[in-house]
Design a protein around this motif. Structure first.
Motif, mmCIF file in Angstrom:
data_model
loop_
_atom_site.group_PDB
_atom_site.id
_atom_site.type_symbol
_atom_site.label_atom_id
_atom_site.label_comp_id
_atom_site.label_asym_id
_atom_site.label_seq_id
_atom_site.Cartn_x
_atom_site.Cartn_y
_atom_site.Cartn_z
ATOM 1 N N LEU A 41 0.683 -1.340 0.058
ATOM 2 C CA LEU A 41 0.218 0.002 0.005
ATOM 3 C C LEU A 41 0.950 1.301 0.176
ATOM 4 C CD1 LEU A 41 -2.777 -1.193 2.356
ATOM 5 C CD2 LEU A 41 -2.897 -1.175 0.116
ATOM 6 N N GLU A 42 2.069 1.298 0.483
ATOM 7 C CA GLU A 42 3.216 2.439 0.857
ATOM 8 C C GLU A 42 4.312 1.775 0.784
ATOM 9 O OE1 GLU A 42 2.296 4.943 4.237
ATOM 10 O OE2 GLU A 42 0.036 4.665 4.076
ATOM 11 N N THR A 43 5.115 2.664 0.232
ATOM 12 C CA THR A 43 6.757 2.541 0.165
ATOM 13 C C THR A 43 7.404 3.908 0.584
ATOM 14 O OG1 THR A 43 6.892 2.960 -1.996
ATOM 15 C CG2 THR A 43 6.472 0.749 -1.781
ATOM 16 N N ASP A 44 8.704 3.130 1.159
ATOM 17 C CA ASP A 44 9.350 4.688 1.573
ATOM 18 C C ASP A 44 10.488 4.962 0.236
ATOM 19 O OD1 ASP A 44 11.725 2.570 1.147
ATOM 20 O OD2 ASP A 44 11.983 2.221 3.304
ATOM 21 N N GLY A 45 11.348 6.078 0.537
ATOM 22 C CA GLY A 45 12.057 6.348 -0.449
ATOM 23 C C GLY A 45 13.057 5.403 -1.221
ATOM 24 N N GLN A 46 13.287 4.235 -0.580
ATOM 25 C CA GLN A 46 14.207 3.163 -1.051
ATOM 26 C C GLN A 46 13.303 2.186 -2.041
ATOM 27 O OE1 GLN A 46 17.198 1.797 1.436
ATOM 28 N NE2 GLN A 46 17.325 3.759 2.506
#
Length: 154
Positions: A41-46
């Motif tokens: 649903l969501e990812t971080d900057g990496q």
């Protein structure tokens, strides 16, 4: 009251290869017995998953849940429950240690607390089954060639 269960296994692959399989949530239904659907649903900057929706069927525990993930370095990921229909708590982690000679020791820790009354003995047995199946599935998946993708952030 929630208690945790943990177990370890040695996988004949480098930690980065193991983590690449762990981080590939879309493929979980291919190698875990309990995960029927997985959606990031969501990812971080990496590009690593921060929130994942999982549809689970672990026998005594069937659920549609969202987990929040925290990545610590290249060899540890932990998660905690964001929302669930059946669970009050679901905290877990994979910790990878280089075992030398191209092998990795993987420790899986899990704490589950259900909203419905369940004997502690049954709950711990369910945790143990989930952990043992996940570790066996992870070992089989990684040693068979895994996903062929590189670990996120690499």
């Amino acid at each position: 009251m929630a208690e945790h269960t943990s177990s370890s296994i040695t996988i004949e692959a480098a930690p980065a290869e193991v983590m690449a399989v762990i981080a590939d949530f879309a493929r979980y239904p291919d190698w875990t017995g309990e995960v029927k659907q997985a959606e990031v649903l969501e990812t971080d900057g990496q590009g690593r998953a921060e929130q994942v929706r999982l549809v689970m069927d672990a026998g005594a525990i069937k659920d549609d849940q969202v987990l929040g993930y925290t990545w610590t370095g290249a060899n540890e990921v932990s998660w905690t429950l964001v929302k669930s229909q059946m669970l009050r708590q679901l905290d877990g982690s994979y910790l990878l240690k280089d075992a030398g000679a191209g092998a990795t020791e993987v420790t899986y820790q899990l704490t589950v607390d259900v909203k419905i009354p369940m004997l502690g003995m049954i709950k711990r047995k369910a945790e143990k089954v989930i952990i043992d199946r996940a570790l066996a599935g992870l070992k089989k998946r990684v040693e068979a060639g895994g996903t062929g993708t590189q670990a996120p952030g690499k």
